[in-house]
Design an enzyme around this catalytic site. Structure first.
Site, mmCIF file in Angstrom:
data_model
loop_
_atom_site.group_PDB
_atom_site.id
_atom_site.type_symbol
_atom_site.label_atom_id
_atom_site.label_comp_id
_atom_site.label_asym_id
_atom_site.label_seq_id
_atom_site.Cartn_x
_atom_site.Cartn_y
_atom_site.Cartn_z
ATOM 1 N N GLU A 51 0.974 -1.210 0.074
ATOM 2 C CA GLU A 51 0.002 0.089 -0.180
ATOM 3 C C GLU A 51 0.813 1.225 0.135
ATOM 4 O OE1 GLU A 51 -2.988 0.065 -0.666
ATOM 5 O OE2 GLU A 51 -3.508 -2.143 -0.231
HETATM 6 C C1 FAD Z 1 3.048 -9.754 0.476
HETATM 7 C C2 FAD Z 1 2.619 -8.507 -0.492
HETATM 8 C C3 FAD Z 1 1.271 -8.416 -0.856
HETATM 9 C C4 FAD Z 1 1.121 -7.335 -1.800
HETATM 10 N N1 FAD Z 1 -0.276 -7.218 -2.150
HETATM 11 C C5 FAD Z 1 -0.601 -6.426 -3.261
HETATM 12 C C6 FAD Z 1 -1.979 -6.412 -3.626
HETATM 13 O O1 FAD Z 1 -3.021 -6.845 -3.302
HETATM 14 N N2 FAD Z 1 -2.225 -5.783 -4.868
HETATM 15 C C7 FAD Z 1 -1.346 -5.105 -5.351
HETATM 16 O O2 FAD Z 1 -1.539 -4.424 -6.627
HETATM 17 N N3 FAD Z 1 -0.015 -5.043 -5.074
HETATM 18 C C8 FAD Z 1 0.377 -5.802 -3.819
HETATM 19 N N4 FAD Z 1 1.803 -5.777 -3.309
HETATM 20 C C9 FAD Z 1 2.692 -4.873 -4.096
HETATM 21 C C10 FAD Z 1 2.941 -3.892 -3.373
HETATM 22 O O3 FAD Z 1 2.250 -2.677 -3.167
HETATM 23 C C11 FAD Z 1 4.428 -3.360 -3.904
HETATM 24 O O4 FAD Z 1 5.369 -4.187 -3.527
HETATM 25 C C12 FAD Z 1 4.744 -2.059 -3.188
HETATM 26 O O5 FAD Z 1 4.051 -0.954 -3.683
HETATM 27 C C13 FAD Z 1 6.083 -1.541 -3.882
HETATM 28 O O6 FAD Z 1 6.426 -1.682 -5.145
HETATM 29 P P1 FAD Z 1 7.629 -2.402 -5.424
HETATM 30 O O7 FAD Z 1 7.739 -3.956 -4.748
HETATM 31 O O8 FAD Z 1 7.625 -2.470 -7.098
HETATM 32 O O9 FAD Z 1 8.950 -1.460 -5.102
HETATM 33 P P2 FAD Z 1 9.716 -0.319 -5.910
HETATM 34 O O10 FAD Z 1 8.637 0.467 -6.587
HETATM 35 O O11 FAD Z 1 10.845 -1.256 -7.032
HETATM 36 O O12 FAD Z 1 10.545 0.432 -4.626
HETATM 37 C C14 FAD Z 1 11.723 -0.133 -4.253
HETATM 38 C C15 FAD Z 1 12.270 0.855 -3.316
HETATM 39 O O13 FAD Z 1 12.413 2.318 -3.988
HETATM 40 C C16 FAD Z 1 11.825 3.067 -3.506
HETATM 41 N N5 FAD Z 1 11.366 4.045 -4.295
HETATM 42 C C17 FAD Z 1 10.420 3.848 -5.474
HETATM 43 N N6 FAD Z 1 10.054 4.919 -6.047
HETATM 44 C C18 FAD Z 1 10.544 5.821 -5.514
HETATM 45 C C19 FAD Z 1 10.400 7.351 -5.480
HETATM 46 N N7 FAD Z 1 9.836 7.772 -6.521
HETATM 47 N N8 FAD Z 1 10.969 8.177 -4.633
HETATM 48 C C20 FAD Z 1 11.540 7.624 -3.493
HETATM 49 N N9 FAD Z 1 11.730 6.210 -3.230
HETATM 50 C C21 FAD Z 1 11.109 5.405 -4.217
HETATM 51 C C22 FAD Z 1 10.821 2.474 -2.418
HETATM 52 O O14 FAD Z 1 10.171 3.401 -1.400
HETATM 53 C C23 FAD Z 1 11.424 1.169 -2.262
HETATM 54 O O15 FAD Z 1 12.181 1.459 -0.928
HETATM 55 C C24 FAD Z 1 1.987 -6.776 -2.459
HETATM 56 C C25 FAD Z 1 3.424 -7.029 -2.360
HETATM 57 C C26 FAD Z 1 3.627 -8.020 -1.058
HETATM 58 C C27 FAD Z 1 5.137 -8.178 -1.082
#
Ligand code: FAD
Length: 605
Positions: A439
């Site tokens: 989220e």
């Molecule tokens: C167990 C689990 C359940 C989930 N359930 C759902 C679900 O039901 N539906 C759904 O759609 N998704 C779901 N997700 C996905 C989840 O919402 C994402 O993993 C999360 O939003 C982060 O995206 P990412 O993993 O691609 O990380 P990334 O976007 O790759 O981020 C990696 C790091 O970079 C930082 N970062 C990225 N962009 C920026 C920026 N612009 N400025 C500063 N820092 C930045 C982040 O804070 C983080 O520390 C789930 C994930 C998990 C692990």
């Protein structure tokens, strides 16, 4: 293994004395639910402790299994979901016309806390389901609302939120899933990853809310639409028809929350695309999804706090039993319970004080959700809406980060027994870790706070809330007996005001400087607003004691806990200011080579 007992007395105190349930319940449409409130809490506590908590450990060890596209949840989960739905918990805040109970959102504070403390693996299902209900209620057509919401409320069907794709996590502008018009519906194709409860055996149908792009839509976030894609298509008479082309390709092996499946979903693998229906206006999908994501962000903040409280209860129980070491203040050589040691007491007080502050801030925010939705005066609605918008990233970001620290501290109280799985504290530590990630990560909450809530708003809501805190502090200062809380609170509020102004001034000339320390700024908001609520609690407690209230011990503990919070937590404001104002430039000071890797390390994904 730990039992879970809902902290009913503190929940009731916050609801009645800080969040004002009696006033909230009088808002139009709530039918003065305040009398029922305590009974609802007691029933919820019995369900959480009696039905959900006993499934928590087995849910973690057994986990979910995937076979040929089907997912089996741990033993007992299917029956628990039916009991949860039959008891009416899904429909608590949902309008009565859709089969819900139409109760204040404020009650979501304690009930969500209980479900998540008792069994977060289970509670994630209803949490996402609630998001789906809200999205359909917000932007579905009358037919969509009538067809889907009652079934999501009764528990016959469940809902998901499908945003994430391999290349589109935080950055949803990169969503590629396609939605091609086909008469009055769309054909959806693409892959969504990490979808919570994307496939399971707890209900007869799953309603996926999917972000996708219509061909020719603008690039970026302005070209994303929201679609409703049922796992099993629904016939005109409401009965279930053919299986739609949505397949669960796999589930993840995770650090925690093993009881709920995290799914990869393929849409339209068989050819033409899965059948989906547009919800709301085309290209407005992200805007609509954000309304519901804000609700989910609040819920995840409460989720973290619930797990933290469970961990605290667990650590407290252990500390009262484990005998080890002598009392430093006694000549007696007999070993004592670790509860007697100053450092263990410090850990327990740190946990207790922070949990109470998080609980107070999140329930007070939930009360504003009700005022924002139902108050007859548009000016009051607007004020509360602005408060909720400011506090949502704080509740999500600060509560989850603090909860991870609390669970780590709880594990520390167990010593070596915390590091082995048998005691169960390790599960709480593993489970809570996701809350700072999904989220929207803490970094993204902080960007939202600084970018949207502070800078774009020209600081007006932040200034208004700081002024409210200052006015309360002025009252507290002139009040004999709570000086130990008033002084640190005053300093923290002044620090927050200074730092907010510093960020506002830096944002124009040097945005990366202003944003580099947005997470410490978010924490400063959390600890200060939490301290404000703890001080309010102490003032109520002091007045109750003065009035001869028979629960003197509870109120004395409240004042002692608020005083601890003032000295041990509010005092962190000074070093957070140093990090932000003096340290922001250090964050970007090194060039890439300075980080030390002289070759690119291949990352396995
Ligand atoms: C167990 C689990 C359940 C989930 N359930 C759902 C679900 O039901 N539906 C759904 O759609 N998704 C779901 N997700 C996905 C989840 O919402 C994402 O993993 C999360 O939003 C982060 O995206 P990412 O993993 O691609 O990380 P990334 O976007 O790759 O981020 C990696 C790091 O970079 C930082 N970062 C990225 N962009 C920026 C920026 N612009 N400025 C500063 N820092 C930045 C982040 O804070 C983080 O520390 C789930 C994930 C998990 C692990």
């Amino acid at each position: 293994m730990s039992q879970y007992r809902a902290p009913l007395r503190d929940m009731q105190f916050v609801l009645h004395d800080l969040a004002g349930i009696d006033e909230v319940a009088k808002l139009p449409g709530y039918g003065d639910a305040s009398d029922a409130c305590d009974a609802i809490l007691e029933e919820a506590a019995a369900f959480a402790g009696g039905v959900l908590a006993p499934l928590n450990r087995a849910g973690d060890t057994q986990g979910c299994t995937w076979k040929d596209g089907s997912v089996t949840t741990p033993a007992g989960f299917k029956e628990a979901y039916k009991a949860f739905a039959d008891a009416g918990w899904i429909g608590l805040p949902v309008a009565q016309e859709f089969g819900g109970q139409g109760l204040p959102s404020l009650l979501l504070g304690p009930t969500l806390e209980m479900w998540n403390a008792a069994n977060v693996g289970f509670a994630n299902g209803p949490l996402l389901n609630q998001g789906a209900i809200e999205a359909i209620e917000l932007c579905g057509s009358p037919e969509q609302k009538q067809c889907y919401i009652p079934n999501l409320v009764s528990g016959k069907w469940t809902g998901t939120m499908c945003l994430t794709e391999p290349q589109a996590g935080t950055d949803l502008a990169q969503v590629r899933t396609k939605a091609v018009p086909d008469g009055d519906r769309y054909r959806i194709s693409g892959t969504k990853i990490f979808i919570t409860f994307g496939e399971h055996d707890m209900a007869e149908n799953i309603v996926h809310l999917v972000l996708a792009r219509i061909p020719g839509a603008p690039e970026g976030t302005k070209g994303i639409s929201l679609f409703l894609v049922p796992k099993i298509l629904v016939n005109d008479d409401g009965s279930l028809g053919e299986r739609n082309d949505v397949v669960c390709a796999s589930i993840e092996h995770k650090l925690g929350i093993n009881a709920n499946p995290t799914c990869t979903l393929n849409y339209g693998e068989r050819g033409d695309g899965a059948i989906g229906y547009l919800i709301g206006e085309a290209n407005k999908g992200l805007e609509n999804m954000f309304v519901m994501m804000n609700a989910a962000r609040f819920s995840v903040g409460v989720q973290g706090m619930g797990i933290a409280d469970r961990a605290y209860q667990h650590a407290l129980g252990y500390a009262k039993e484990r005998v080890q070491g002598r009392d430093v203040a006694s000549r007696d050589s007999k070993p004592v319970r670790i509860f007697e040691h100053g450092d263990v007491r410090r850990m327990l007080m740190t946990m207790k004080a922070q949990i109470e502050a998080m609980r107070a801030l999140s329930y007070v925010t939930a009360a504003s959700l009700d005022y924002a939705a139902k108050h007859p005066d548009p000016h009051v609605r607007k004020q509360h809406k602005a408060f909720v918008e400011l506090m949502t990233p704080v509740v999500k970001g600060w509560c989850t980060e603090t909860s991870v620290e609390v669970c780590s501290m709880a594990l520390q109280v167990f010593g070596g027994m915390g590091y082995v799985e048998e005691t169960g504290i390790a599960q709480q530590y593993r489970d809570v870790r996701i809350t700072t990630i999904y989220e929207g990560t803490t970094g993204i909450q902080a960007l939202d706070l600084v970018g949207r809530k502070l800078i774009r708003d020209m600081g007006s809501t932040a200034t208004a809330v700081i002024k409210t805190m200052q006015a309360f502090h002025a009252e507290l200062e002139s009040d004999a007996g709570l000086e130990a809380i008033a002084e640190p609170l005053g300093k923290a509020i002044a620090t927050l005001a200074d730092v907010s102004q510093w960020i506002g001034m830096n944002a124009m000339g040097d945005p990366s400087n202003a944003f580099a320390c947005s997470v410490p700024y978010l924490k400063l908001w959390g600890i200060t607003a939490g301290g404000w609520q703890m001080a309010r609690a102490a003032k109520v407690a002091r007045d109750k004691i003065a009035a001869g209230d028979p629960e003197r011990a509870f109120f004395e503990a409240k004042i002692a806990t608020a005083t601890f919070y003032a000295h041990h937590v509010l005092s962190q404001g000074a070093w957070l200011k140093r990090q932000i104002v003096d340290g922001a430039r250090d964050v970007m000071a090194l060039d890439e080579a300075g980080f030390g890797l002289d070759r690119t390390v291949k990352v396995r994904v």
